[in-house]
Design an enzyme around this catalytic site. Structure first.
Site, PDB file in Angstrom:
ATOM      1  N   ASP B 167       0.863  -1.182   0.000  1.00  0.00           N
ATOM      2  CA  ASP B 167       0.000   0.000   0.000  1.00  0.00           C
ATOM      3  C   ASP B 167       0.901   1.233   0.000  1.00  0.00           C
ATOM      4  O   ASP B 167       1.522   1.561   1.005  1.00  0.00           O
ATOM      5  CB  ASP B 167      -0.902   0.022   1.248  1.00  0.00           C
ATOM      6  CG  ASP B 167      -1.968  -1.082   1.229  1.00  0.00           C
ATOM      7  OD1 ASP B 167      -1.740  -2.116   0.559  1.00  0.00           O
ATOM      8  OD2 ASP B 167      -2.999  -0.924   1.887  1.00  0.00           O
ATOM      9  N   LYS B 230      -6.982   3.409  -3.203  1.00  0.00           N
ATOM     10  CA  LYS B 230      -7.349   3.383  -1.788  1.00  0.00           C
ATOM     11  C   LYS B 230      -7.525   4.811  -1.310  1.00  0.00           C
ATOM     12  O   LYS B 230      -6.776   5.701  -1.698  1.00  0.00           O
ATOM     13  CB  LYS B 230      -6.224   2.669  -1.028  1.00  0.00           C
ATOM     14  CG  LYS B 230      -6.362   2.639   0.482  1.00  0.00           C
ATOM     15  CD  LYS B 230      -5.241   1.779   1.098  1.00  0.00           C
ATOM     16  CE  LYS B 230      -5.168   1.979   2.605  1.00  0.00           C
ATOM     17  NZ  LYS B 230      -4.029   1.252   3.206  1.00  0.00           N
ATOM     18  N   LYS B 266     -10.375   0.423  -2.257  1.00  0.00           N
ATOM     19  CA  LYS B 266     -10.261   0.170  -0.821  1.00  0.00           C
ATOM     20  C   LYS B 266     -10.495   1.447  -0.029  1.00  0.00           C
ATOM     21  O   LYS B 266      -9.623   2.305   0.033  1.00  0.00           O
ATOM     22  CB  LYS B 266      -8.866  -0.392  -0.505  1.00  0.00           C
ATOM     23  CG  LYS B 266      -8.624  -0.624   0.997  1.00  0.00           C
ATOM     24  CD  LYS B 266      -7.257  -1.227   1.260  1.00  0.00           C
ATOM     25  CE  LYS B 266      -6.953  -1.252   2.756  1.00  0.00           C
ATOM     26  NZ  LYS B 266      -5.598  -1.745   3.041  1.00  0.00           N
TER      27      LYS B 266
END
Lengths: 487, 331
Positions: B167, B230, B266
């Site tokens: 991430d 995300k 996300k």
């Protein structure tokens, strides 16, 4: 890195469990009576049968009015106007209106369920829009009752007297509120006739008037069909006619009132255009289009039933529109997850079917949502016609159903010309990221309401009404008071 | 301003072959990239938020709620990203990730455990053979303010430690100053350093200021090869909101329509209750489509959400609420 394959084994359709709102909340009774001079009475006319358009089941018998009942109602309204309501100070009238507004809120769940049973509209609309907006109209106008001297209609505007009001079946209680609240705020008394197919919430509203201690005769509600509406319109004891409904009936009313000196307000049909320019916020435009024409099954006079889309983005927009419309859930109107409910009556359904068939035969391309239809009840799947031309019936006539006609344009001038090329003029929407274009187009479109980057937003403070065959006069806000004042 | 001159996007790594010709063209140089991003359809704030409010009114109960709870559990990236993190805490969460509710063996396991890169090896060891992914934040998380070298070294550490998912955060400063090429290059380089490891790109939407920027950042990340977009690090407020999730879902849907490729979303930070998670799933279902309702394409970045999901799951079966002490507390 591998793409997550569209593996069908992984895709489990998510079925929402039914979420029905209890029908018992409606306190449905088998028989409803008219409200006349402060009392619930049986009329001398033919009884009406109210049915649930989602199931075709009989909901209730409603006592119907005769011509003599209309006489009695007008006499009661006249007496109340002269003895109690007319002379009453505005600050006192305001208290009654506030009380009514609060009672609508308190009985909101009951009214919402009853409205949905009677009309077929999804509960989420009656619960979240119709009933709260009806209450808002009474709150708004309660505030005006003691401030009429400052409303810009002269120093000491007087009420007109007895108002005859005839409302349609698409927003039964909301239309009632839009008519009764300003009339009472201005000091008039009323005789109101709800639509033949949706009289129930109006008769429960009569109970609310009783609960609020409203003086007898200030509000009178008579049930009946078109003939009773015509009796009210022609009645010599009525000082004002407010009508919402079809252009055809509006024209008849205008003829009847011509030369009598009685003031009309007419809110008639529409064929609203949504203009989507190529720089529009496209996903929100899609939402606005969907909300504009599929809300209340499209049975809205200000519906955005004509989509004018710039040719350069037409294909993309249409693809997205189809995908979005396919997600609308059609079915039991009492289910909280239902987006599209039932058409109000078999007659209305036939009319929609006839006009859409005309679209086919005129050469437009029909797309129908794949949503399943219930076995019983009056339902029509959301439908989008593309390749529509200005000359076709589906581009000119009001369909009053969940049917969208899509046309294209090339330049802003062409968009405005096509939007104005209609005998109506009630509503329009402009979708663009460019503020100057919003102002440019809004000045040129002949419609009572022009929304920018949104559609079908209502507020009691905003005047609502039409140009041309969409009627005249305004309801709502300061402008709407004029219709009920001698100015 | 001592900004370095804008670099040519795509210079660090070759364009992925799968990009269609029209999109390959938009990453040719900075100017083309900027033109493309600024030419995307605008986002109307009122309309976007109104749709989110409507999505939030869906009534999900009974079987459809249980399905949503189980689906949501399987989408959780169980996360601990604190300065005080220790091997002990990571092992405790790993146990929870493998078996969220040992009393009820039918409970799905979570998608991944998300930790700082220096703890990725611990997580990998604790989760060996479990099927639970190991996600590691990298690239000077959460601020993203460090040298390219330091950021790539972090990615390398994460990947070498056994992370299956990285991430990364984007350089918000570069983005807000209009240096899209620099953001693009950095994502490209991280993408290359990740190899086959799954790449989630954190946009930190709370710092981007406008929905138009969120949409542009989403497209930028996808063009550069993100597997997931995300919302947030969880360190900035507002973090994940339903309108932002909705907007990201629209973007991956549009990306699918343009390229045929499926990319994930996300939301992270701020989703604490089952009710909120279900609202997000409704958005997935109705905005992107049912195809996205799986952990490969949708995740929740959360620490506290899992316990609420477990409690609601128990409530479904037991018919009564059992209280927070019946599920494991791990902090």
């Amino acid at each position: 890195m591998t793409d997550p394959a569209p593996d069908s084994a992984h895709i489990v359709p998510w079925q929402y469990s039914p979420a029905p709102v209890p029908r018992e909340l409606a306190n449905l009774r088998s028989h409803y009576r008219m409200f006349l001079g402060g009392e619930f009475v049986d009329g001398d006319g033919e009884s009406l049968t109210s049915i649930n358009p989602a199931t075709e089941e009989v909901l209730a018998e409603v006592s119907g009015a005769s011509a003599s009942d209309v006489d009695r109602a007008v006499a009661a309204a006249r007496a109340a106007f002269e003895r109690s309501w007319g002379p009453m100070p505005g600050s006192e009238r305001a208290k009654y209106l506030f009380r009514i507004a609060r009672l609508i809120q308190e009985r909101g769940r009951e009214l919402a369920v009853l409205e949905t049973l009677d009309n077929g509209k999804p509960i989420k609309e009656s619960r979240d829009v119709d009933i709260p907006t009806a209450a808002a109209h009474f709150f708004h106008h309660a505030g005006w009752a003691d401030k009429l001297d400052h409303a810009g209609h002269g120093a000491n505007p007087r009420p007109l007297g007895v108002a005859g009001q005839i409302i349609p079946w698409n927003f039964p209680l909301l239309m009632l509120a839009r008519k009764i609240a300003p009339a009472l705020a201005c000091g008039n008394t009323v005789v109101l006739k709800p639509a033949e197919t949706t009289p129930l919430t109006a008769l429960v509203f009569a109970e609310i008037c009783e609960q609020a201690g409203l003086p007898a005769g200030v509000v009178n509600i008579v049930a009946g069909a078109d003939d009773i509406g015509a009796e009210i319109v022609a009645h010599g004891g009525v000082d004002k006619i407010a009508f919402t409904g079809s252009t055809e009936v509006g024209k008849r009313i205008r003829r009847t009132l011509a030369g009598t000196g009685r003031k009309p307000t007419l809110e008639l049909g529409g064929k609203g255009a949504s203009i989507v320019f190529d720089d529009a916020p496209i996903d929100q435009a899609i939402e606005g289009i969907v909300g504009g024409v599929f809300v209340n099954q499209g049975q809205v006079s200000c519906a955005g039933s004509r989509l004018l889309v710039q040719e350069s983005i037409a294909e993309e927009l249409l693809d997205k529109l189809h995908s979005r419309v396919a997600t609308l859930r059609l079915g039991d109107p009492l289910d909280a997850n239902t987006d599209v409910g039932a058409i109000n009556s078999a007659t209305r359904l036939d009319r929609i079917t006839e006009l859409t068939d005309a679209g086919d035969s005129e050469g437009a391309r029909r797309w129908t949502s794949p949503c399943p239809l219930p076995d019983r009840g009056f339902f029509f799947a959301p439908t989008v016609f593309s390749d529509v031309q200005q000359s076709m019936r589906i581009a000119r006539e009001e369909i009053f159903g969940p049917v969208l006609s899509v046309l294209t344009f090339r330049t802003p001038d062409e968009a405005v010309a096509k939007a104005n090329n209609t005998s109506y003029g009630l509503s329009a929407g402009i979708w663009t990221e460019k503020g100057s274009r919003i102002l440019w187009a809004a000045q040129r479109i002949r419609a009572g309401a022009v929304w920018a980057n949104t559609f079908n937003r209502f507020d009691p403070t905003a005047p609502f009404g039409g140009y041309r065959e969409s009627g005249f006069g305004r309801e709502g806000g300061r402008a709407g008071l004029e219709a009920y004042l001698d100015v | 301003m001592a900004d370095p001159p804008p670099s040519t996007p795509g210079s660090a790594a070759p364009a992925p072959p799968e990009l269609p010709a029209d999109l390959a063209e938009v990453i040719r140089d900075d100017a083309a990239l900027k033109r493309f991003l600024h030419g995307l359809p605008g986002v109307d704030q009122v309309g976007l938020e109104q749709r989110s409010a409507e999505l939030a009114t869906r009534s999900i109960k009974k079987d459809s709620k249980l399905w949503a709870i189980d689906t949501a559990i399987g989408m959780v990236d169980l996360t601990t990203l604190e300065g005080a993190d220790t091997g002990g805490k990571v092992r405790a969460l790993a146990a929870k990730a493998r078996s969220p509710d040992p009393d009820r063996p039918g409970t799905p396991r979570v998608a991944a455990l998300c930790v700082y890169p220096d703890l990725a090896a611990t997580a990998a060891e604790a989760l060996a053979e479990s099927g639970v992914g190991i996600a590691s934040v990298a690239t000077a998380f959460p601020s993203g303010r460090s040298s390219r070298r330091a950021k790539l070294a972090e990615v390398e550490l994460a990947v070498d430690s056994g992370a299956t998912e990285v991430d990364m955060v984007i350089d918000r400063g570069a983005f807000l100053s209009g240096h899209y090429g620099r953001v693009f290059d950095e994502i490209r380089e991280v993408r290359a350093a990740c190899g086959s490891t799954h790449l989630k790109v954190i946009l930190e939407t709370g710092e981007l200021g406008t929905y138009d920027n969120v949409r542009r950042a989403c497209w930028l990340a996808l063009l550069a090869g993100a597997d997931f977009v995300k919302t947030s690090t969880g360190k900035v407020s507002p973090a994940a909101t339903l309108p932002v999730t909705q907007l990201m879902l629209q973007t991956v849907r549009d990306w699918r329509d343009r390229t045929g490729h499926l990319r994930g979303v996300k939301p992270a930070g701020g989703i604490r209750s089952t009710k909120d998670a279900i609202r997000h799933l409704v958005a997935v279902h109705e905005v992107a489509g049912p195809e996205w309702l799986r952990p490969a394409l949708f995740r929740f970045g959360a620490s506290g959400l899992l316990n609420d999901l477990l409690m609601q799951r128990r409530t479904h079966f037991d018919g009564h609420y059992s209280g927070s002490d019946h599920v494991a507390v791990d902090h």
